[in-house]
Design a protein around this motif. Sequence first.
Motif, PDB file in Angstrom:
ATOM      1  N   THR A 107      -0.851  -1.569  30.398  1.00 57.64           N
ATOM      2  CA  THR A 107      -0.629  -1.105  29.226  1.00 57.64           C
ATOM      3  C   THR A 107      -1.923  -0.191  29.040  1.00 57.64           C
ATOM      4  N   TYR A 108      -1.542   1.277  28.333  1.00 59.57           N
ATOM      5  CA  TYR A 108      -2.741   2.094  27.812  1.00 59.57           C
ATOM      6  C   TYR A 108      -2.588   1.985  26.284  1.00 59.57           C
ATOM      7  N   ILE A 109      -3.762   2.156  25.722  1.00 59.48           N
ATOM      8  CA  ILE A 109      -3.954   2.200  24.381  1.00 59.48           C
ATOM      9  C   ILE A 109      -4.711   3.539  23.967  1.00 59.48           C
ATOM     10  N   VAL A 110      -4.009   4.138  23.535  1.00 63.79           N
ATOM     11  CA  VAL A 110      -4.095   5.578  23.017  1.00 63.79           C
ATOM     12  C   VAL A 110      -5.173   5.425  21.579  1.00 63.79           C
ATOM     13  N   CYS A 111      -6.328   5.915  21.416  1.00 66.17           N
ATOM     14  CA  CYS A 111      -6.861   5.901  20.101  1.00 66.17           C
ATOM     15  C   CYS A 111      -6.865   7.301  19.550  1.00 66.17           C
ATOM     16  N   SER A 112      -5.941   7.304  18.582  1.00 67.90           N
ATOM     17  CA  SER A 112      -5.696   8.791  18.066  1.00 67.90           C
ATOM     18  C   SER A 112      -6.834   9.558  17.342  1.00 67.90           C
ATOM     19  N   GLU A 113      -7.805   8.891  17.013  1.00 65.41           N
ATOM     20  CA  GLU A 113      -9.054   9.127  16.267  1.00 65.41           C
ATOM     21  C   GLU A 113     -10.266   9.403  17.282  1.00 65.41           C
ATOM     22  N   ASP A 114     -10.024   9.201  18.557  1.00 63.84           N
ATOM     23  CA  ASP A 114     -11.026   9.239  19.483  1.00 63.84           C
ATOM     24  C   ASP A 114     -11.630  10.742  19.619  1.00 63.84           C
ATOM     25  N   ARG A 115     -13.021  10.512  19.412  1.00 68.45           N
ATOM     26  CA  ARG A 115     -13.749  11.708  19.732  1.00 68.45           C
ATOM     27  C   ARG A 115     -14.945  11.627  20.757  1.00 68.45           C
ATOM     28  N   ALA A 116     -14.442  10.927  21.904  1.00 68.13           N
ATOM     29  CA  ALA A 116     -15.485  10.728  23.109  1.00 68.13           C
ATOM     30  C   ALA A 116     -14.456  11.346  24.065  1.00 68.13           C
ATOM     31  N   LEU A 117     -13.154  11.161  24.153  1.00 65.35           N
ATOM     32  CA  LEU A 117     -12.399  11.798  25.353  1.00 65.35           C
ATOM     33  C   LEU A 117     -11.397  12.798  24.627  1.00 65.35           C
ATOM     34  N   ALA A 118     -11.314  13.940  25.312  1.00 62.99           N
ATOM     35  CA  ALA A 118     -10.437  14.837  25.000  1.00 62.99           C
ATOM     36  C   ALA A 118      -9.066  14.380  24.852  1.00 62.99           C
ATOM     37  N   PRO A 119      -8.297  14.736  23.811  1.00 61.58           N
ATOM     38  CA  PRO A 119      -7.002  14.337  23.642  1.00 61.58           C
ATOM     39  C   PRO A 119      -6.065  15.041  24.935  1.00 61.58           C
ATOM     40  N   GLU A 120      -6.361  16.221  25.541  1.00 60.96           N
ATOM     41  CA  GLU A 120      -5.724  16.405  26.622  1.00 60.96           C
ATOM     42  C   GLU A 120      -5.958  15.635  27.825  1.00 60.96           C
ATOM     43  N   MET A 121      -7.203  15.085  27.942  1.00 62.15           N
ATOM     44  CA  MET A 121      -7.290  14.021  28.985  1.00 62.15           C
ATOM     45  C   MET A 121      -6.506  12.751  28.880  1.00 62.15           C
ATOM     46  N   VAL A 122      -6.513  12.315  27.542  1.00 58.95           N
ATOM     47  CA  VAL A 122      -5.860  11.053  27.117  1.00 58.95           C
ATOM     48  C   VAL A 122      -4.386  11.240  27.480  1.00 58.95           C
ATOM     49  N   ALA A 123      -3.857  12.310  27.173  1.00 58.26           N
ATOM     50  CA  ALA A 123      -2.428  12.650  27.423  1.00 58.26           C
ATOM     51  C   ALA A 123      -2.073  12.144  28.873  1.00 58.26           C
ATOM     52  N   HIS A 124      -3.107  13.039  29.632  1.00 55.76           N
ATOM     53  CA  HIS A 124      -2.828  12.675  31.474  1.00 55.76           C
ATOM     54  C   HIS A 124      -2.855  11.033  31.750  1.00 55.76           C
ATOM     55  N   PHE A 125      -3.951  10.503  31.145  1.00 54.91           N
ATOM     56  CA  PHE A 125      -4.178   9.128  31.501  1.00 54.91           C
ATOM     57  C   PHE A 125      -2.937   8.338  31.049  1.00 54.91           C
ATOM     58  N   ALA A 126      -2.514   8.622  29.733  1.00 61.14           N
ATOM     59  CA  ALA A 126      -1.454   7.599  29.264  1.00 61.14           C
ATOM     60  C   ALA A 126      -0.201   7.808  29.890  1.00 61.14           C
ATOM     61  N   ALA A 127       0.014   9.257  30.394  1.00 63.10           N
ATOM     62  CA  ALA A 127       1.225   9.341  31.203  1.00 63.10           C
ATOM     63  C   ALA A 127       1.304   8.678  32.426  1.00 63.10           C
ATOM     64  N   ARG A 128       0.105   8.114  33.060  1.00 58.97           N
ATOM     65  CA  ARG A 128      -0.035   7.525  34.268  1.00 58.97           C
ATOM     66  C   ARG A 128       0.510   5.877  34.071  1.00 58.97           C
ATOM     67  N   CYS A 129       0.666   5.698  32.794  1.00 57.82           N
ATOM     68  CA  CYS A 129       0.829   3.987  32.754  1.00 57.82           C
ATOM     69  C   CYS A 129       2.297   3.752  32.394  1.00 57.82           C
ATOM     70  N   GLU A 130       2.606   2.452  32.614  1.00 59.10           N
ATOM     71  CA  GLU A 130       3.812   2.012  32.307  1.00 59.10           C
ATOM     72  C   GLU A 130       4.142   2.083  30.701  1.00 59.10           C
ATOM     73  N   THR A 131       3.178   1.267  29.940  1.00 54.96           N
ATOM     74  CA  THR A 131       3.554   1.095  28.576  1.00 54.96           C
ATOM     75  C   THR A 131       2.239   1.724  27.741  1.00 54.96           C
ATOM     76  N   THR A 132       2.600   2.322  26.676  1.00 51.58           N
ATOM     77  CA  THR A 132       1.544   3.099  25.797  1.00 51.58           C
ATOM     78  C   THR A 132       1.625   2.668  24.328  1.00 51.58           C
ATOM     79  N   VAL A 133       0.484   2.088  23.849  1.00 45.84           N
ATOM     80  CA  VAL A 133       0.296   1.800  22.534  1.00 45.84           C
ATOM     81  C   VAL A 133      -0.460   2.811  21.791  1.00 45.84           C
ATOM     82  N   THR A 134      -0.431   3.207  20.611  1.00 47.74           N
ATOM     83  CA  THR A 134      -1.135   4.155  19.887  1.00 47.74           C
ATOM     84  C   THR A 134      -1.704   3.492  18.795  1.00 47.74           C
ATOM     85  N   TRP A 135      -3.083   3.511  18.582  1.00 45.45           N
ATOM     86  CA  TRP A 135      -3.564   2.982  17.390  1.00 45.45           C
ATOM     87  C   TRP A 135      -4.366   4.287  16.689  1.00 45.45           C
TER      88      TRP A 135
END
Length: 222
Positions: free
Chosen positions: A172-200
């Motif tokens: 399960t990948y948890i996307v943090c939409s207000e994340d200022r540490a990881l670029a959103p473009e990176m997070v999109a790649h990471f989340a796409a590799r996972c089975e389940t995605t949850v966004t907070w």
Amino acid sequence: MRPLIILHGSWHQPAHFDDVAERLRRDGVDVTVPDVGARPIAEVTRTVQEIVDQAAEPPVVLGHSYGGVIASGLTGVSHLILLAAIISEPGETARYWIERVTEETGREPESLPLIFDDEGMTHLDPAAAREALYADCSDAVAERAIALLRPEPVSIFTESPTGASWKNTPNTYIVCSEDRALAPEMVAHFAARCETTVTWRASHSPFLSRPVELATLIRERL
């Protein structure tokens, strides 16, 4: 319930997860939060693998941020919870992701507020850490978190995981939409590799700003 192993991110330490860990322990969960800082990734992965192998049954592993790199090298895990985590394959370093996002977007992603010393160590600038990592935390929680930060070697930017267990482990990948540490473009790649995605709607550190929700999600996967 299965045991739980929590892997903290760079510049952090086990104490950053005290709130979530104690909530789960009160429910009878066997929680281990090893110190995985300031050592080569291969050495840390071996240390954590020993904990996995000694568990009574395959544990759930939560990896936060750089803790996801460590989690990627583990085998024998029942479920990976990847919290605003870096999900890489062997050979994919932090520098690789910066260059990839720069090529895709035409601009280099914003970097963390780092201070480099003469001994090959990096420090998060405490004056900027609140906004970068703990923007949605209370003042008291953020102040404690900042006080717990510690240096990491520059080598964390040139190391990559020893495996890619996210390819064959339920996750399960948890996307943090207000994340200022990881670029959103990176997070999109990471989340796409996972089975389940949850966004907070959360900053990079929901283990501090949303400990109840995180503990609940973890329980659902134990």
